[in-house]
Design an enzyme around this catalytic site. Sequence first.
Site, PDB file in Angstrom:
ATOM      1  N   ALA A 130      70.983 -29.063   1.249  1.00  0.00           N
ATOM      2  CA  ALA A 130      70.684 -30.391   0.699  1.00  0.00           C
ATOM      3  C   ALA A 130      70.522 -31.368   1.845  1.00  0.00           C
ATOM      4  CB  ALA A 130      71.795 -30.851  -0.240  1.00  0.00           C
ATOM      5  N   ASP A 285      59.718 -29.649  15.395  1.00  0.00           N
ATOM      6  CA  ASP A 285      61.167 -29.723  15.175  1.00  0.00           C
ATOM      7  C   ASP A 285      61.785 -28.325  15.146  1.00  0.00           C
ATOM      8  OD1 ASP A 285      63.612 -30.939  14.678  1.00  0.00           O
ATOM      9  OD2 ASP A 285      63.326 -30.991  12.508  1.00  0.00           O
TER      10      ASP A 285
END
Length: 551
Positions: A130, A285
Amino acid sequence: MTQLNHISRYREVANVMIKHGFGFLFDKVSLRYIFGFWNTKQMREDKANRFTRPQRLRMALEELGPTYVKLGQLLSIRPDLLSAEYIFELEKLQNSVPPFAFSEVLKVIGDSGLEINRDFKSFNEIPIAAASIAQVHEAVLNDGQHVVVKVQRPGIDKLVATDLEILMDLSGLLEKHTAWGEFYHITEVIDELAEAIRSELDFLQEGRNADLFRKNFRYDRSIKVPKIFWQHSSQRVLIMEYVEGIKISNFSALRQANLETKTIAQKLVNALFKQIFEYGFFHADPHPGNLAISTEQELVFYDFGQMGMVDEVLKEKCVDLLISMMRYDVNGVTRALLDIAIGSQSVNREELRQDVARLEQKYYGLPMSQIKLGESLAELLELSVRYQVRVPPELSLMVKMLMTIESLVMQLDPQLSIVDIAEPYGRKVMLKRYSPKNVSSSAIEIALDYGRIFKQFPHDFENILRQMQEGEFSVNLQHKNINRITARLDIMSNRLSVAIIVASIIIGSALILDKSKSGFINQVPLVEIGFITAVILGLFLTYSILKSGKY
């Protein structure tokens, strides 16, 4: 202006920034008429004493929520904008937040045209991850395909849109009212970051990124990219192939699985340079959470929300910079750095060259295997910040990616030299640049450009002569320091005026007293009044001169 549309959020942003000691930003842009009166210098003393400014910035961004956390994370990969201490602190920003309820997951999926009972054989209600923008669930499609379902957090799009409008308004005011805001074109920077955040909210764009990345490595059996299931995906729900793997930073698990860390390091570096030099499309990233090793010993890439692109021109300039660095060519590094720079700002080239020389001295004599390429490039970017040399954001993304990969490689295989692996890729770029095909193509382009100039010259010259004849021709001259010079001249003239007034009062009062026969005037202490007035004005003049330091 959108300020009045989001007044409560504006106040919230202002109060949080002021609480953490950044009220001076609002002083500079004069927004009191929106937020009301406050004391921007007021700040908790314990916070001022216990935390540095970079730490307070991180805490403020965390308190402001998802948009600002994401903004801080994007800034942490931009050493061309912030100094090292800010980068270090912003890297600590965590994107993990409590998961939202499964009932909201069902609503988002339903709004996207899917039904769990109809489209999935099974769906795990408990998320496996999450974050501030989305959370991920494990599921199985009706055809038995094991997948992960990325579901966007409800309401995040509206919150982000509001915050981005506020940031754009504030950046515009900072660019208008501050020198650094104007120099760095802060509105362009915020616009770049805003576009990156919007791109992450568009899961269809992330899916397209993943497809292009997988296409680039389709013939490379050492790289694995999850497949996108387009028939079930939408802007707010992305369904990808489930690819199990060991987290690349879990070194003990890699060894227990009998996976060779040296081979993994080699694959990782090769994938890095292929992305930059061959495809010009790279994963921006690649932190350990987005990299894993499959049971087939494939290097698995996850999360394609942040990607970078490098065109041929920037690629060649970067190769020039790397070659000059490897040759310890100070003049070459300085020239390449300024060639990469955006804009035509004035830079003291000699001072920059001397600082580059001092930086080169740090690495001089070291074997290539001991030189950290990412770290040395990051130090050059820090140097560019000091001299206010703006570099393309793509270069910053590449440097940050390189540093992340380099830190992993150092743990996987400390003996591996990234510089040695980079050399053949750089050589390919140089050979391509000077290939007969490219040279002839460049020569044709130059010839065509000069042809257009010579063809257009008579017409342009005729226009200039016509404007001169009609009195429409004008030359606009600007002096960068004219306002400062004018202000100094005003100060000098004012001081001279005060000095003349002081002298006039002294002389005038003395003459009036000497010539006057009136009894009334003799009774008034004109000399004393004149001298007292002259002393007061003289002291004021002396104070202003001493305060300025110009004596």
